[in-house]
Design an enzyme around this catalytic site. Structure first.
Site, PDB file in Angstrom:
ATOM      1  CD1 TRP A 197       0.064  -1.605   3.322  1.00 36.50           C
ATOM      2  CD2 TRP A 197       0.904   0.454   3.135  1.00 36.50           C
ATOM      3  NE1 TRP A 197       0.848  -1.377   4.418  1.00 36.50           N
ATOM      4  CE2 TRP A 197       0.987  -0.287   4.296  1.00 36.50           C
ATOM      5  CE3 TRP A 197       1.249   1.834   3.410  1.00 36.50           C
ATOM      6  CZ2 TRP A 197       2.232   0.325   5.351  1.00 36.50           C
ATOM      7  CZ3 TRP A 197       1.658   2.417   4.308  1.00 36.50           C
ATOM      8  CH2 TRP A 197       2.123   1.582   4.908  1.00 36.50           C
ATOM      9  CE  LYS A 255      -3.217  -9.113  -2.536  1.00 39.62           C
ATOM     10  NZ  LYS A 255      -4.524  -8.160  -1.795  1.00 39.62           N
ATOM     11  CB  SER A 278      -6.729  -4.600   1.188  1.00 43.89           C
ATOM     12  OG  SER A 278      -6.840  -6.358   0.407  1.00 43.89           O
ATOM     13  CD  GLU A 320      13.213  -5.152  -5.020  1.00 45.77           C
ATOM     14  OE1 GLU A 320      13.251  -4.868  -3.936  1.00 45.77           O
ATOM     15  OE2 GLU A 320      13.077  -5.885  -5.948  1.00 45.77           O
ATOM     16  CG  LEU A 321      10.506  -9.734   0.881  1.00 43.77           C
ATOM     17  CD1 LEU A 321      11.910 -11.174   1.470  1.00 43.77           C
ATOM     18  CD2 LEU A 321       9.318  -9.298   0.681  1.00 43.77           C
ATOM     19  CB  CYS A 377      10.950  -0.887   1.755  1.00 42.73           C
ATOM     20  SG  CYS A 377      11.101  -0.657   0.192  1.00 42.73           S
ATOM     21  CD  GLU A 386      10.687  -1.909   6.722  1.00 42.18           C
ATOM     22  OE1 GLU A 386       9.480  -3.035   7.088  1.00 42.18           O
ATOM     23  OE2 GLU A 386      10.874  -1.419   6.204  1.00 42.18           O
TER      24      GLU A 386
HETATM   25  P1  NAP Z   1       1.986  -6.809   3.233  1.00 41.03           P
HETATM   26  O1  NAP Z   1       0.836  -7.269   4.585  1.00 41.03           O
HETATM   27  O2  NAP Z   1       3.403  -8.344   3.703  1.00 41.03           O
HETATM   28  O3  NAP Z   1       1.022  -6.769   2.577  1.00 41.03           O
HETATM   29  C1  NAP Z   1       1.299  -6.607   0.814  1.00 41.03           C
HETATM   30  C2  NAP Z   1       1.089  -7.656   0.196  1.00 41.03           C
HETATM   31  O4  NAP Z   1       0.694  -8.569   0.452  1.00 41.03           O
HETATM   32  C3  NAP Z   1      -0.330  -7.058  -0.242  1.00 41.03           C
HETATM   33  O5  NAP Z   1      -0.781  -6.986  -1.664  1.00 41.03           O
HETATM   34  C4  NAP Z   1      -1.360  -7.553   0.499  1.00 41.03           C
HETATM   35  O6  NAP Z   1      -2.290  -8.001   0.608  1.00 41.03           O
HETATM   36  C5  NAP Z   1      -0.552  -9.347   0.632  1.00 41.03           C
HETATM   37  N1  NAP Z   1      -0.130  -9.950   1.254  1.00 41.03           N
HETATM   38  C6  NAP Z   1      -0.953 -10.670   2.435  1.00 41.03           C
HETATM   39  N2  NAP Z   1      -0.907 -11.290   3.402  1.00 41.03           N
HETATM   40  C7  NAP Z   1      -1.345 -12.582   1.675  1.00 41.03           C
HETATM   41  C8  NAP Z   1      -0.934 -14.080   2.103  1.00 41.03           C
HETATM   42  N3  NAP Z   1      -0.940 -14.834   2.486  1.00 41.03           N
HETATM   43  N4  NAP Z   1      -0.932 -14.158   0.354  1.00 41.03           N
HETATM   44  C9  NAP Z   1      -0.655 -13.428  -0.762  1.00 41.03           C
HETATM   45  N5  NAP Z   1      -0.479 -11.936  -0.611  1.00 41.03           N
HETATM   46  C10 NAP Z   1      -0.476 -11.810   1.188  1.00 41.03           C
HETATM   47  O7  NAP Z   1       3.356  -6.439   3.850  1.00 41.03           O
HETATM   48  P2  NAP Z   1       2.625  -3.973   3.918  1.00 41.03           P
HETATM   49  O8  NAP Z   1       1.855  -3.930   5.148  1.00 41.03           O
HETATM   50  O9  NAP Z   1       1.635  -4.320   2.676  1.00 41.03           O
HETATM   51  O10 NAP Z   1       3.601  -3.616   2.855  1.00 41.03           O
HETATM   52  C11 NAP Z   1       4.897  -2.646   4.129  1.00 41.03           C
HETATM   53  C12 NAP Z   1       5.924  -3.315   3.507  1.00 41.03           C
HETATM   54  O11 NAP Z   1       6.555  -4.022   2.279  1.00 41.03           O
HETATM   55  C13 NAP Z   1       7.097  -3.431   4.791  1.00 41.03           C
HETATM   56  O12 NAP Z   1       8.134  -4.210   5.547  1.00 41.03           O
HETATM   57  C14 NAP Z   1       8.147  -2.585   3.573  1.00 41.03           C
HETATM   58  O13 NAP Z   1       9.237  -2.370   3.903  1.00 41.03           O
HETATM   59  C15 NAP Z   1       7.722  -2.964   2.325  1.00 41.03           C
HETATM   60  N6  NAP Z   1       8.568  -2.816   1.086  1.00 41.03           N
HETATM   61  C16 NAP Z   1       9.171  -3.320   0.327  1.00 41.03           C
HETATM   62  C17 NAP Z   1       9.935  -2.512  -1.102  1.00 41.03           C
HETATM   63  C18 NAP Z   1      10.706  -3.012  -1.785  1.00 41.03           C
HETATM   64  O14 NAP Z   1      10.602  -2.531  -2.647  1.00 41.03           O
HETATM   65  N7  NAP Z   1      11.874  -3.676  -0.532  1.00 41.03           N
HETATM   66  C19 NAP Z   1       8.491  -1.414  -1.157  1.00 41.03           C
HETATM   67  C20 NAP Z   1       7.791  -1.404  -0.131  1.00 41.03           C
HETATM   68  C21 NAP Z   1       7.140  -1.704   0.587  1.00 41.03           C
HETATM   69  P3  NAP Z   1      -3.591  -7.208   1.617  1.00 41.03           P
HETATM   70  O15 NAP Z   1      -3.196  -6.104   1.387  1.00 41.03           O
HETATM   71  O16 NAP Z   1      -4.829  -7.392   1.110  1.00 41.03           O
HETATM   72  O17 NAP Z   1      -3.254  -7.689   2.765  1.00 41.03           O
END
Ligand code: NAP
Length: 486
Positions: A161, A185, A188, A260-261, A294, A389
């Site tokens: 997001w 996908k 949400s 990309e985590l 991130c 983080e």
């Molecule tokens: P997240 O909870 O991992 O969610 C990311 C995506 O994964 C969302 O579309 C989410 O869907 C989906 N997802 C969640 N559970 C899943 C499952 N069991 N199976 C498949 N997909 C699933 O992360 P976030 O909180 O949105 O984002 C923040 C994190 O992203 C931070 O740790 C940040 O550092 C990292 N990030 C990394 C980069 C990079 O380039 N390295 C860039 C930006 C962000 P829903 O929204 O529907 O739950």
């Protein structure tokens, strides 16, 4: 603020409550997902809540569309991507409004994300024609050896997001340029920007099934995508926890993974740094996107000789910042994405203060999901904010004495996405930039992301690269041809 109704779009066709599968816009049978505005806290839109069945349909649609898309010339694919880019640009402010509305970031930052995100479509429109192969000198007479590049097949993207447009375009651009078809996908919390992006793709002439997008149950959709033998590549941006899970789920089908985590970026300021440059780098690296990035500088290590001056100058800048409505031009940052995000920032602040840190600026929670831009000094190296983080507008300054100590502290993390350093000494720059265990290093700058450079981490921050020609290679496989009897 102008008289425009807050966040209203010029092109109302871009506010979409449906998903695109196989060229058809569909709704769902289940109760839709509400999308809230992180500033007003109102639910202002709904999107479908799709699951396994629709995910399977999307995979089938992408598979059906693949042969014809892959068979187009790279120039033809590039021309469609360029039209998509041009349509995005024609709707720049509307896309930025959607980003501000669903994510909360300021409109200026949303425009910045737009420029960065749309840039991937422009870059890969050209890069499509550069998926070059090789001719290899044969070790025996009468043979010709070639390495050709071909699209890997159906690809999937799962995005977060915090950058609703850019995290998607840096996957869609290279995937489609390479000749892959895709199922996406989005998060949400921020699906609307992605749906608007899909609508413009349709207008640009992307054939049915080449780009499919669905919102809904992450577990169900993710489960279908990882289990499917048809999906040959999964590109995920999000938390390390989910990335590890998707990696494990994908093992049985031997998919290629792009991950990309999470990050925990250090910023190192050395005694010989230019103070103004270092403060500017800290401002950008920490507070861009309200700290919800991130590659945000999560830990700021400052050497003993410059620390007092740095804290004073940085504190003056942070005190002058305002958290508020993203649509108010007076706001420097918007709200946090959700209540849990805000609570985490407060927890990191409290933990650091309890361990003896000193509050220099901000420090207060405000209404709704707002949190004042905050600076803490004298933070001990074992504080929570140095190890997890924060993902919010809280900066903590930690001291160090020597280059060795700085590198030891910087590398004392399981993450390795970005790192930053400020120094005017070429020897310190060479030594430290080589010693940092991270995929990217910003030297005397806090702003490193561009479609032209390879973005990605090491250690628990992930696998693979996005952006540049390396990003295109992630969607190509190499086929070796050996011609004998020549
Ligand atoms: P997240 O909870 O991992 O969610 C990311 C995506 O994964 C969302 O579309 C989410 O869907 C989906 N997802 C969640 N559970 C899943 C499952 N069991 N199976 C498949 N997909 C699933 O992360 P976030 O909180 O949105 O984002 C923040 C994190 O992203 C931070 O740790 C940040 O550092 C990292 N990030 C990394 C980069 C990079 O380039 N390295 C860039 C930006 C962000 P829903 O929204 O529907 O739950």
């Amino acid at each position: 603020m102008s008289n425009r109704q807050r966040g209203a779009l010029d092109n109302t066709d871009l506010l979409i409550a449906k998903n695109l599968i196989g060229g058809k816009w569909i709704g769902g049978n289940r109760a839709p997902i509400a999308v809230d505005d992180p500033f007003t806290l109102d639910d202002f839109a709904e999107v479908p809540n799709l699951g396994e069945d629709e995910a399977r349909q999307a995979v089938a649609a992408a598979a059906e569309a693949f042969p014809a898309w892959a068979a187009k010339t790279a120039r033809e694919r590039g021309a469609i991507l360029r039209r998509w880019f041009e349509l995005l640009v024609a709707n720049r402010d509307d896309i930025a409004r959607l980003i501000t509305r669903e994510n909360g970031k300021t409109f200026t930052e949303a425009q910045g994300e737009f420029d960065y995100g749309a840039g991937f479509m422009e870059f890969y429109a050209d890069e499509a024609t550069r998926a070059l192969g090789e001719t290899i000198p044969a070790p025996v007479p009468g043979r010709r050896l070639y390495a050709e590049r071909e699209p890997i097949g159906v690809a999937a993207a799962i995005t977060p997001w915090n950058f609703p447009l850019a995290m998607l375009t840096r996957k869609v651009g290279p995937a489609l340029a390479a000749g892959c078809t895709m199922i996406a996908k989005p998060a949400s919390a921020t699906p609307l920007t992605a749906l608007a992006f899909a609508r413009l793709g349709e207008e640009a002439g992307v054939p049915a099934g080449v780009f499919n997008i669905l919102t809904g149950s992450a577990r169900e959709i993710g489960g279908v995508l990882t289990a499917s033998p048809i999906v040959r590549k999964l590109s995920f941006t999000g938390s390390t926890e989910i990335g590890v899970q998707l990696y494990r789920e994908s093992a049985a089908t031997m998919k290629k993974l792009g991950l990309e985590l999470g990050g925990n970026a250090p910023l190192l300021v050395f005694d010989d740094a230019d103070l103004e440059v270092a403060v500017e780098a800290a401002m950008v690296a920490k507070f861009r996107n309200g700290g919800q990035s991130c590659i945000a500088a999560n830990r700021i290590y400052v050497q003993d000789g410059i620390r007092d001056r740095f804290v004073e100058a940085f504190g003056a800048r942070v005190s002058g910042m305002k958290a508020g409505d993203g649509f108010d031009p007076a706001s420097d940052i918007g709200p946090l994405i959700d209540d849990a995000g805000k609570a985490k920032v407060a927890e990191h602040r409290d933990d650091a203060l309890e361990r003896g840190a000193r509050l220099v600026a901000g420090g207060t929670e405000a209404a709704g999901r707002l949190f004042a831009p905050t600076l803490l000094a004298d933070v001990p190296a074992d504080a929570q904010l140095a190890h997890e983080e924060t993902f919010g507008p809280l900066a903590g300054v930690i001291g160090f004495a020597t280059v060795e100590e700085a590198l030891r502290l910087a590398n004392a993390t399981e993450f390795g996405l970005a790192a930053y350093m400020c120094s005017e000494d070429p020897k310190t720059i060479a030594r430290v930039s080589r010693g940092l265990e991270s995929g990217m290093v910003g030297i005397n700058t806090g702003l490193i992301s561009t479609p032209h450079a390879p973005f990605g981490g090491v250690k628990m921050s992930g696998l693979g690269k996005e952006g540049s020609h390396h990003g295109l290679a992630e969607y190509l496989s190499i086929k070796y041809l050996c011609k004998a009897g020549l």
